[in-house]
Design a protein around this motif. Sequence first.
Motif, short mmCIF file in Angstrom:
data_model
loop_
_atom_site.label_atom_id
_atom_site.label_comp_id
_atom_site.label_asym_id
_atom_site.label_seq_id
_atom_site.Cartn_x
_atom_site.Cartn_y
_atom_site.Cartn_z
N LEU A 81 32.58 3.13 -106.01
CA LEU A 81 32.98 1.98 -105.20
C LEU A 81 32.10 1.87 -103.94
O LEU A 81 31.75 0.77 -103.51
N ALA A 82 31.73 3.01 -103.38
CA ALA A 82 30.87 2.98 -102.20
C ALA A 82 29.49 2.42 -102.54
O ALA A 82 28.92 1.64 -101.78
N ASP A 83 28.97 2.79 -103.74
CA ASP A 83 27.68 2.25 -104.16
C ASP A 83 27.76 0.75 -104.40
O ASP A 83 26.85 -0.01 -104.04
N LEU A 84 28.86 0.30 -105.02
CA LEU A 84 29.03 -1.13 -105.27
C LEU A 84 29.12 -1.91 -103.96
O LEU A 84 28.55 -2.99 -103.82
N ARG A 85 29.85 -1.36 -102.99
CA ARG A 85 29.95 -2.04 -101.70
C ARG A 85 28.60 -2.10 -100.99
O ARG A 85 28.24 -3.11 -100.37
N GLN A 86 27.81 -1.03 -101.10
CA GLN A 86 26.50 -1.04 -100.47
C GLN A 86 25.57 -2.04 -101.15
O GLN A 86 24.81 -2.74 -100.49
N ARG A 87 25.67 -2.14 -102.48
CA ARG A 87 24.85 -3.13 -103.19
C ARG A 87 25.26 -4.55 -102.81
O ARG A 87 24.40 -5.42 -102.60
N ASP A 88 26.57 -4.80 -102.71
CA ASP A 88 27.03 -6.14 -102.33
C ASP A 88 26.56 -6.49 -100.92
O ASP A 88 26.15 -7.63 -100.66
N ALA A 89 26.63 -5.52 -100.01
CA ALA A 89 26.18 -5.79 -98.64
C ALA A 89 24.68 -6.08 -98.59
O ALA A 89 24.23 -6.99 -97.88
N SER A 90 23.91 -5.34 -99.38
CA SER A 90 22.45 -5.58 -99.41
C SER A 90 22.14 -6.94 -100.01
O SER A 90 21.27 -7.67 -99.51
N SER A 91 22.86 -7.31 -101.09
CA SER A 91 22.63 -8.62 -101.71
C SER A 91 23.03 -9.75 -100.77
O SER A 91 22.35 -10.79 -100.70
N PHE A 92 24.12 -9.55 -100.02
CA PHE A 92 24.56 -10.57 -99.08
C PHE A 92 23.54 -10.78 -97.96
O PHE A 92 23.22 -11.92 -97.58
N LYS A 93 22.98 -9.68 -97.43
CA LYS A 93 21.96 -9.80 -96.39
C LYS A 93 20.69 -10.45 -96.93
O LYS A 93 20.08 -11.27 -96.26
N LYS A 94 20.32 -10.09 -98.15
CA LYS A 94 19.12 -10.67 -98.73
C LYS A 94 19.29 -12.16 -98.97
O LYS A 94 18.36 -12.96 -98.75
N ALA A 95 20.50 -12.59 -99.46
CA ALA A 95 20.73 -14.01 -99.68
C ALA A 95 20.78 -14.78 -98.37
O ALA A 95 20.34 -15.94 -98.29
N GLY A 96 21.32 -14.15 -97.31
CA GLY A 96 21.38 -14.84 -96.02
C GLY A 96 20.02 -15.03 -95.39
O GLY A 96 19.82 -15.99 -94.64
N ARG A 97 19.08 -14.13 -95.64
CA ARG A 97 17.75 -14.25 -95.07
C ARG A 97 16.81 -15.08 -95.92
O ARG A 97 15.69 -15.36 -95.49
N GLY A 98 17.22 -15.42 -97.14
CA GLY A 98 16.35 -16.17 -98.02
C GLY A 98 16.35 -17.67 -97.69
O GLY A 98 17.05 -18.15 -96.81
N LYS A 99 15.55 -18.39 -98.46
CA LYS A 99 15.46 -19.85 -98.27
C LYS A 99 16.72 -20.52 -98.80
O LYS A 99 17.32 -20.09 -99.77
N PRO A 100 17.17 -21.60 -98.15
CA PRO A 100 18.36 -22.32 -98.63
C PRO A 100 18.11 -22.98 -99.99
O PRO A 100 17.00 -23.40 -100.31
N ILE A 101 19.18 -23.03 -100.78
CA ILE A 101 19.07 -23.62 -102.12
C ILE A 101 19.22 -25.13 -102.00
O ILE A 101 20.20 -25.63 -101.42
N THR A 102 18.28 -25.85 -102.55
CA THR A 102 18.33 -27.33 -102.51
C THR A 102 18.79 -27.86 -103.84
O THR A 102 18.59 -27.26 -104.89
#
Length: 367
Positions: free
Chosen positions: A346-367
């Motif tokens: 569960l700790a690994d899954l939470r860390q992966r979700d947090a990393s994916s969330f940060k990566k999506a927030g820093r990426g380009k917006p979806i048009t």
Amino acid sequence: MLSVPLRTAASFRFAPRLIRLSTTTTTNIALQTRNISSNDVFKVSDISASADLPPLPTPPAPGLSIDDLIASGESVLEELGLWSWWKPSSYFRYALEGIHVHLDLPWWLTIVSATVALRLLLIGVPVMSQKLVAKQSMYRKEMNEFRDRIDEARKENNQLLQQQILLEQRDFLRSKDIRLGRQFLVMAANGAVFATQFFAIKKMVVVNYPGLSTGGALWFTDLTLTDPYYALPFISAATMALVTKVGIEMGTSADQMPPVMRAFMTYGLPVVIFGVSSQFATGLCVYWTASNAVSLVYAAAFKVDAIRKIFGIPPVVPIPSSANKNFAISQVIKSYKDNRSIPPSLADLRQRDASSFKKAGRGKPIT
């Protein structure tokens, strides 16, 4: 009286002034006194005989050269900057110099003799190592069971169970008087002895101690240069692999090590030693080979029951013939595949979700 010329009368008119000037000049001349004469300046005999001056210092005697000191049998360690009272390597250099001078041995044989003598004086270290190996072999079955249980708990990603098994293993080792601190002590003692001899010889090579350039034998006549045929580095690596296999220096044999450590000590360490020792001077390779040879002699001697009884070393329990003896590399590959198949926690899954969330927030917006 009236016939006196006017010129004479005028001279009489200025006579008192001239008298006063002459008197003042005479007074000034009388006040100017000389306190020292040229005779006092140039009287060398009187100055040298004065009791107030210290005697002239005697010039120091000319010192002996390095070659003269060696020819007379004196130590040249201080002259070459190789002596410090607080460094153990300095005392080993002093022993090397004494053996070479008093026994008239060539330098390569001097290094071998000093290495063998020091290892014989410290025979208690390999004796302690063999006692640890024998004691661990008595409980090899229990240690393997603990290791298998820890692997199963890791595959299930059950960290709480892993901690419980480790605590059980710690209590078991304490009850059998098996302490890993002793194994660390053996490794630290061997490392200290190796470092003392290694740095002692290395510094002598760096300063080009007189005689090392011609004190070799066979193909390595110059002990300050590297081996052009890579023979000594290869012998050093091969003998080190054998020493690791028998476990004479580490307090444990190769079959008692974890798979990853066993693979590195069996295959990786000899390659590293060959690469490193090929850049060293042949004097260091001679020492390394002699030290490994002494370790192999110890390993062969400790297989004799009479010698083991003298030093109080218990017998080693042999590995059962039915045990699965796989190569270290195959065990490492199997362990890697098993670790890849472990489901994430569960700790690994939470860390992966947090990393994916940060990566999506820093990426380009979806048009």
